[in-house]
Design a protein around this motif. Sequence first.
Motif, PDB file in Angstrom:
ATOM      1  N   SER A  50       0.142  -1.096   0.027  1.00  0.00           N
ATOM      2  CA  SER A  50      -0.403   0.336  -0.432  1.00  0.00           C
ATOM      3  C   SER A  50       1.187   1.264   0.142  1.00  0.00           C
ATOM      4  O   SER A  50       0.461   2.525  -0.739  1.00  0.00           O
ATOM      5  CB  SER A  50      -0.572   0.103   1.453  1.00  0.00           C
ATOM      6  OG  SER A  50      -1.742  -0.761   1.137  1.00  0.00           O
ATOM      7  N   GLN A 110      -7.126   1.454  -0.057  1.00  0.00           N
ATOM      8  CA  GLN A 110      -6.953  -0.285   0.632  1.00  0.00           C
ATOM      9  C   GLN A 110      -8.522  -0.110   1.398  1.00  0.00           C
ATOM     10  O   GLN A 110      -9.410  -1.570   1.579  1.00  0.00           O
ATOM     11  CB  GLN A 110      -6.332  -0.713   1.248  1.00  0.00           C
ATOM     12  CG  GLN A 110      -6.457  -2.117   2.022  1.00  0.00           C
ATOM     13  CD  GLN A 110      -5.069  -2.183   2.555  1.00  0.00           C
ATOM     14  OE1 GLN A 110      -4.172  -1.899   2.883  1.00  0.00           O
ATOM     15  NE2 GLN A 110      -4.985  -3.743   3.294  1.00  0.00           N
ATOM     16  N   ASP A 188      -5.649  -1.071  -4.598  1.00  0.00           N
ATOM     17  CA  ASP A 188      -5.423  -2.210  -3.381  1.00  0.00           C
ATOM     18  C   ASP A 188      -6.398  -2.560  -2.989  1.00  0.00           C
ATOM     19  O   ASP A 188      -7.400  -1.960  -2.281  1.00  0.00           O
ATOM     20  CB  ASP A 188      -4.566  -1.282  -2.162  1.00  0.00           C
ATOM     21  CG  ASP A 188      -3.745  -1.778  -1.251  1.00  0.00           C
ATOM     22  OD1 ASP A 188      -3.748  -2.694  -1.501  1.00  0.00           O
ATOM     23  OD2 ASP A 188      -3.777  -0.355  -0.460  1.00  0.00           O
ATOM     24  N   GLU A 189      -6.466  -4.138  -3.288  1.00  0.00           N
ATOM     25  CA  GLU A 189      -7.236  -4.986  -2.643  1.00  0.00           C
ATOM     26  C   GLU A 189      -8.721  -4.906  -3.134  1.00  0.00           C
ATOM     27  O   GLU A 189      -9.222  -4.827  -2.216  1.00  0.00           O
ATOM     28  CB  GLU A 189      -6.538  -5.743  -1.539  1.00  0.00           C
ATOM     29  CG  GLU A 189      -6.144  -5.779  -0.486  1.00  0.00           C
ATOM     30  CD  GLU A 189      -5.533  -6.321   0.760  1.00  0.00           C
ATOM     31  OE1 GLU A 189      -5.806  -6.942   1.066  1.00  0.00           O
ATOM     32  OE2 GLU A 189      -4.326  -5.971   1.115  1.00  0.00           O
TER      33      GLU A 189
HETATM   34 MG    MG Z   1      -1.892  -2.719   2.051  1.00  0.00          MG
END
Ligand code: MG
Length: 302
Positions: A50, A110, A188-189
């Motif tokens: 991240s 994220q 991010d994810e």
């Molecule tokens: Mg992360």
Amino acid sequence: MPGAEVTFSGVSYCYDASSSLRKLALDDIDLTVGDEGFTILCGRTGSGKSTLAQHMNALLTPTVGKITFPGGFVLDVPVRRRKDGSLKAPRRQRIRCWKELRKDVGLVFQFPEDQLFRRHVIEDVMVGPLNFGASEDEARRAAAEALAEVGLGESFFERSPFELSGGEKRRVALAGVFAFHPRMLVLDEPTVGLDPLGAKRVVECLRRKVASGVSVVLITHDMDLAYSLADRLIVMEAGKVVLDGKPWEVFQAGEIIHRAGLLPPKAFVYTRYLRSLGLDIDPAVARDAEGLAAELGRCIHG
Ligand SMILES: [Mg+2]
Ligand SMILES: Nc1ncnc2c1ncn2[C@@H]1O[C@H](COP(=O)(O)OP(=O)(O)OP(=O)(O)O)[C@@H](O)[C@H]1O
């Protein structure tokens, strides 16, 4: 629409660089990302993914090192050290042309809560287009299109982003970035918290973006997803890049993969086993269940 690249040269980043609690999160990164379709970034919790992602649109700036952004903007932070040799906090960086930079590289956080702040969903998704010069009407149209892309219809437009489920919030956050059509997407994810069909829908949407020339950098802990999507797979460990290449090649490095806290994806394990039996499974095709089934059929029936 051409894709975009971000180049890191000797980039290190310390959280709390000026205090005794400083934490080195990126350690001398040399890397160019973008322009190769799907770049997947993986690595254990806390490995620096991240932090790296947030450097890609200058949300964080290096403690030391140089980043070249799409459009040619360069951030070059000279090294500053204490007497004991540790990194010292950099001088405050002035980012000229941050608007162009943020328009080129769209980052989806994220945690979607970090990205949503307006009263209504539609207003939230309109923020990007409005910031980048669209009229109210254009922004509303772009927002409605982006929300449709992630499967949210008109019934969501006037709802509060804070009263949505986790998966719905994530979809609104994705729409907020899709709405201004960046040349590079850093996600991010993005599939965490989505149900399987919702995740599939987002992945299909990203495939369409890649097909239209957008560079996608995607962080995930889902190794099956990483293996099925990656044109290039980057593995991070303790703030460094420890592996970088085609997914089939990267997962051959079993020891490093294990040390990086990762497990090999199912399609990789099956392909390796079937090849050890003498079947000529093509790893470039057998990247998920469907690809593997197709390759098995080809090998058995010709
Ligand atoms: Mg992360
Ligand atoms: N705001 C912060 N202040 C201090 N240290 C931080 C902060 N954010 C992250 N770190 C530290 O920096 C390192 C890298 O964190 P980062 O969030 O980039 O990891 P990550 O690979 O994204 O992990 P995850 O898979 O859990 O999301 C970790 O050791 C983390 O504890």
